[in-house]
Design a protein around this motif. Structure first.
Motif: not given
Length: 168
Positions: A20-22, A27-33, A152-153
């Motif tokens: 889940l962390v992976e 997901e967050f990196v894909r969102r630009g975080w 995950v989203a």
């Protein structure tokens, strides 16, 4: 006071925490975080190998050794296990720090439950810092928000809203 926005992923061994962390990091990196992680291990950790120069530095008595390469570096410190706060204080700023483990620390967490949970008790019942459950089926014993482990989203949306982190 913890200087970072942190959210934890907790649960019993083999519940799917690391997976889940992976997936949340991606997901967050894909969102630009920008995302950092902290992983607690229940055993001694050593990223160094006997015979290497940095290992020899530590063996000679260095308290801290920085191993620097072309694309990354690691700092190894000889000390008793640090607190989560001490580790967080050493991290560079990030939009979010995801923490795996550190069950007893007082940051918000999602409890991951394995499909075959066996006889392990639910952690949420005794931990008010657990604010949601990720499991394959809705838990009957709790009023907490529930997400499928693979959604995950939706879990990322929940974490962002919970921490009031605006999209970059």
């Amino acid at each position: 006071m913890i200087p970072h926005r942190v959210f934890g992923v907790t649960g019993w061994k083999n519940a799917g925490k690391t997976t889940l962390v992976e997936r949340l990091v991606a997901e967050f990196v894909r969102r630009g975080w920008s995302v950092s992680t902290v992983k607690h291990a229940h055993h001694d950790v050593d990223i160094d190998r006997a015979g290497t120069d940095s290992y020899r530095h530590r063996a000679a008595g260095a308290t801290e050794v920085a191993l620097v390469g072309g694309l990354r570096y690691a700092i190894m410190r000889e000390q008793e296990e640090p607190t989560l706060g001490e580790v967080l204080a050493r991290l560079a700023p990030a939009d979010l720090v995801l923490i795996e483990g550190f069950k007893r620390d007082r940051h918000p967490k999602i409890e991951v439950r394995a499909a075959a949970g066996g006889d392990r008790p639910a952690l949420a019942a005794g931990d008010p810092t657990i604010v949601a459950i990720a499991a394959d089926a809705a838990p009957a014993e709790t009023h907490l928000p529930w997400f499928r482990r693979d959604d995950v989203a939706a879990i990322a949306d929940f974490i962002g809203a919970r921490l009031a982190i605006a999209a970059p």
